[in-house]
Motif scaffolding. Structure first.
Motif, mmCIF file in Angstrom:
data_model
loop_
_atom_site.group_PDB
_atom_site.id
_atom_site.type_symbol
_atom_site.label_atom_id
_atom_site.label_comp_id
_atom_site.label_asym_id
_atom_site.label_seq_id
_atom_site.Cartn_x
_atom_site.Cartn_y
_atom_site.Cartn_z
ATOM 1 N N HIS A 14 0.818 -1.200 0.000
ATOM 2 C CA HIS A 14 0.000 0.000 0.000
ATOM 3 C C HIS A 14 0.861 1.263 0.000
ATOM 4 N N LEU A 15 0.285 2.327 -0.553
ATOM 5 C CA LEU A 15 0.889 3.656 -0.513
ATOM 6 C C LEU A 15 0.054 4.544 0.377
ATOM 7 N N ASN A 16 0.652 5.633 0.832
ATOM 8 C CA ASN A 16 -0.179 6.570 1.564
ATOM 9 C C ASN A 16 -1.103 7.297 0.601
ATOM 10 N N GLU A 17 -2.037 8.050 1.161
ATOM 11 C CA GLU A 17 -3.116 8.645 0.354
ATOM 12 C C GLU A 17 -2.614 9.636 -0.677
ATOM 13 N N ASP A 18 -1.676 10.512 -0.284
ATOM 14 C CA ASP A 18 -1.189 11.526 -1.218
ATOM 15 C C ASP A 18 -0.486 10.902 -2.413
ATOM 16 N N ARG A 21 -3.053 9.024 -4.651
ATOM 17 C CA ARG A 21 -3.854 9.909 -5.499
ATOM 18 C C ARG A 21 -3.013 10.498 -6.622
ATOM 19 N N PHE A 22 -1.773 10.853 -6.294
ATOM 20 C CA PHE A 22 -0.894 11.423 -7.321
ATOM 21 C C PHE A 22 -0.618 10.423 -8.432
ATOM 22 N N LEU A 23 -0.276 9.193 -8.057
ATOM 23 C CA LEU A 23 0.023 8.186 -9.073
ATOM 24 C C LEU A 23 -1.211 7.847 -9.897
ATOM 25 N N LEU A 24 -2.366 7.730 -9.243
ATOM 26 C CA LEU A 24 -3.586 7.424 -9.977
ATOM 27 C C LEU A 24 -3.934 8.538 -10.952
ATOM 28 N N LEU A 25 -3.805 9.785 -10.505
ATOM 29 C CA LEU A 25 -4.093 10.907 -11.398
ATOM 30 C C LEU A 25 -3.108 10.962 -12.551
ATOM 31 N N ALA A 26 -1.829 10.680 -12.269
ATOM 32 C CA ALA A 26 -0.837 10.677 -13.352
ATOM 33 C C ALA A 26 -1.154 9.605 -14.386
ATOM 34 N N ILE A 27 -1.546 8.409 -13.920
ATOM 35 C CA ILE A 27 -1.888 7.335 -14.854
ATOM 36 C C ILE A 27 -3.103 7.712 -15.691
ATOM 37 N N LEU A 28 -4.118 8.295 -15.038
ATOM 38 C CA LEU A 28 -5.322 8.683 -15.772
ATOM 39 C C LEU A 28 -5.023 9.781 -16.786
ATOM 40 N N ILE A 29 -4.149 10.720 -16.431
ATOM 41 C CA ILE A 29 -3.810 11.779 -17.372
ATOM 42 C C ILE A 29 -3.052 11.213 -18.566
ATOM 43 N N VAL A 281 -14.682 17.888 -7.968
ATOM 44 C CA VAL A 281 -15.362 16.656 -8.363
ATOM 45 C C VAL A 281 -14.349 15.594 -8.789
ATOM 46 N N ILE A 282 -13.294 16.013 -9.493
ATOM 47 C CA ILE A 282 -12.266 15.057 -9.894
ATOM 48 C C ILE A 282 -11.621 14.414 -8.668
ATOM 49 N N LYS A 283 -11.391 15.208 -7.631
ATOM 50 C CA LYS A 283 -10.815 14.634 -6.419
ATOM 51 C C LYS A 283 -11.770 13.641 -5.774
ATOM 52 N N GLN A 284 -13.078 13.928 -5.821
ATOM 53 C CA GLN A 284 -14.040 12.965 -5.289
ATOM 54 C C GLN A 284 -13.942 11.639 -6.036
ATOM 55 N N VAL A 285 -13.831 11.712 -7.356
ATOM 56 C CA VAL A 285 -13.736 10.493 -8.152
ATOM 57 C C VAL A 285 -12.451 9.736 -7.829
ATOM 58 N N LEU A 286 -11.342 10.462 -7.671
ATOM 59 C CA LEU A 286 -10.086 9.804 -7.314
ATOM 60 C C LEU A 286 -10.190 9.110 -5.961
ATOM 61 N N ASN A 287 -10.801 9.768 -4.990
ATOM 62 C CA ASN A 287 -10.968 9.150 -3.679
ATOM 63 C C ASN A 287 -11.824 7.889 -3.766
ATOM 64 N N TRP A 288 -12.863 7.960 -4.572
ATOM 65 C CA TRP A 288 -13.726 6.789 -4.749
ATOM 66 C C TRP A 288 -12.962 5.640 -5.405
ATOM 67 N N LEU A 289 -12.160 5.959 -6.432
ATOM 68 C CA LEU A 289 -11.368 4.913 -7.091
ATOM 69 C C LEU A 289 -10.344 4.308 -6.143
ATOM 70 N N LEU A 290 -9.712 5.153 -5.312
ATOM 71 C CA LEU A 290 -8.741 4.639 -4.352
ATOM 72 C C LEU A 290 -9.405 3.725 -3.330
ATOM 73 N N GLU A 291 -10.618 4.075 -2.933
ATOM 74 C CA GLU A 291 -11.327 3.219 -1.978
ATOM 75 C C GLU A 291 -11.628 1.860 -2.603
ATOM 76 N N LYS A 292 -12.078 1.867 -3.852
ATOM 77 C CA LYS A 292 -12.372 0.596 -4.511
ATOM 78 C C LYS A 292 -11.105 -0.231 -4.689
ATOM 79 N N MET A 293 -10.005 0.422 -5.035
ATOM 80 C CA MET A 293 -8.746 -0.298 -5.194
ATOM 81 C C MET A 293 -8.274 -0.887 -3.863
#
Length: 410
Positions: A14-18, A21-29, A281-293
């Motif tokens: 596991h990674l910490n939250e910051d 979120r950064f890695l997930l956003l980078a991958i999505l971008i 809203v984008i941050k909400q979606v990222l948080n939701w994706l991180l929770e599912k992961m």
């Protein structure tokens, strides 16, 4: 393998939250860029090839007709390209570096539009632009933030007044407390992020349509090209393929240039504010994706304490937070979607919770932008580190300060 050892191996991934979120956003971008490149390549590449073919045939015909070698012709074309870079066109254009032309240029600099039609060519001009743009761009971004703060304040006041009128007209409130109802209702009520997004979006569309209706007859562009220019300009992309107010003379020239300036100012402010609200809203979606992961990585999660190890997600009665995705060391329940006891902290659980949390997000954004502009720190920041929360500036750091306040109040 023992359950405790399997749990330890799971948590070690596991990674910490910051960072998560950064890695997930980078991958999505990156995926977003790849998809965009594929679409634009499929749409624009055939047209580019046809244009190259037409240009090569034109060069050959011109060379044969006037008995000029292709080498001399290409040398002449390079000189013409240099002249274009200096602002020289076949058609009569406005002077680039008189006072009005220079004012138009600095406006595109500080707003970060940067059309590219006018650029400094001297060493002194380039050096001055570096320092001038450094201060001007920072001041303009601050102006956009203050504009967003005023928009949120205005919407809060107007929507609160409408809400109070509806409650008063419904007759729910006893007559004795109607006079003091406003004092108790305003601090606990803020506009929804969706209302702000809708109003900013409609405002941007209205400004773009009105500006396009002006550019179409004055500049001679198609209406769709005018809309395209408005988006490219208001979003500060600034390709430079379409640039307004460049002809040497216009009918009602002074009035047109004033209207052009006002449309650009209002459009950039609205689009910039809209981008900030959308980022919530984008941050909400990222948080939701991180929770599912996290639920995928951990097969067993604590039902009463299953949450991401985030600064902006706590449960009532919780004194500590998890620094890893997934479950705490003592968790032993399965993952589910139960929202009992969850804080409205930006965790995308249900539409009701998401809407309520976004109202808090906009309220904190308004307060944060104001205090950042005034230059004094939030009083909660001193204890935020102790509570496990850290502050931030802008739309993506809003909920942390709010959670620090709620944590201190406990």
């Amino acid at each position: 393998m023992m359950p405790s050892q399997r749990l330890q191996d799971c948590r070690s991934l596991h990674l910490n939250e910051d960072n998560g979120r950064f890695l997930l956003l980078a991958i999505l971008i990156i995926l977003y860029l790849l998809c965009g490149a594929a679409v634009f390549s499929a749409i624009e590449r055939p047209s580019e090839l046809r244009a190259h073919g037409r240009w090569n045939r034109t060069l050959l015909n011109f060379s044969d007709t006037f008995n000029i070698s292709l080498r001399d012709l290409n040398s002449f074309l390079r000189e013409y390209e240099a002249a274009i870079a200096a602002g020289i066109r076949a058609d009569a254009l406005r002077p680039r570096w008189d006072f009005t032309g220079a004012f138009y240029f600095v406006g595109t600099v500080v707003s970060t539009i940067g059309f590219g039609m006018t650029t400094p060519v001297t060493v002194a001009g380039k050096v001055f632009l570096i320092f001038y743009g450094l201060l001007g761009c920072a001041a303009t971004i601050l102006f956009f933030n203050l504009f967003l703060e005023r928009i949120i304040t205005l919407l809060a006041v107007v929507m609160k007044a409408v809400r109070e009128r509806r409650i008063r007209n419904s007759g729910i409130l006893p007559p004795g407390i109607r006079h003091d109802f406003s004092a108790y209702s305003f601090p606990g009520w803020k506009p929804s992020v969706y209302h702000v997004m809708l109003i900013l979006g409609l405002s941007a569309i209205t400004i773009s349509c009105c500006a396009s209706a002006m550019y179409t007859p004055v500049e001679g562009w198609a209406y769709l090209d005018s809309l395209y220019f408005c988006f490219v300009t208001f979003s500060t992309i600034g390709f430079g393929d379409f640039v307004s107010s460049q002809s040497a003379a216009y009918e009602y020239q002074s009035l047109y240039r004033l209207a052009n300036f006002l449309f650009m100012l209002m459009g950039v402010c609205c689009i910039y504010s809209l981008f900030n609200v959308i980022s919530i809203v984008i941050k909400q979606v990222l948080n939701w994706l991180l929770e599912k992961m996290s639920c995928l990585f951990c097969q067993r999660c604590n039902k009463a304490n299953a949450f991401l190890g985030r600064r902006n997600a706590i449960r009532p009665g919780s004194k500590s937070r998890t620094g890893r995705f997934g479950r705490a060391p003592d968790s032993d329940g399965p993952c589910d979607s139960d929202t009992e006891g969850r804080r409205l902290s930006g965790e995308m659980i249900s539409m009701k919770d998401l809407t309520a949390s976004n109202k808090v997000s906009l309220a904190i954004m308004q307060k944060q932008l104001s205090e950042s502009a005034n230059g004094y720190p939030r009083t909660v920041c001193g204890s935020s580190r102790h509570n496990g929360f850290s502050g931030g500036v802008g739309a993506l750091g809003i909920m942390n300060n709010r959670l620090a306040e709620t944590s201190n109040s406990r």
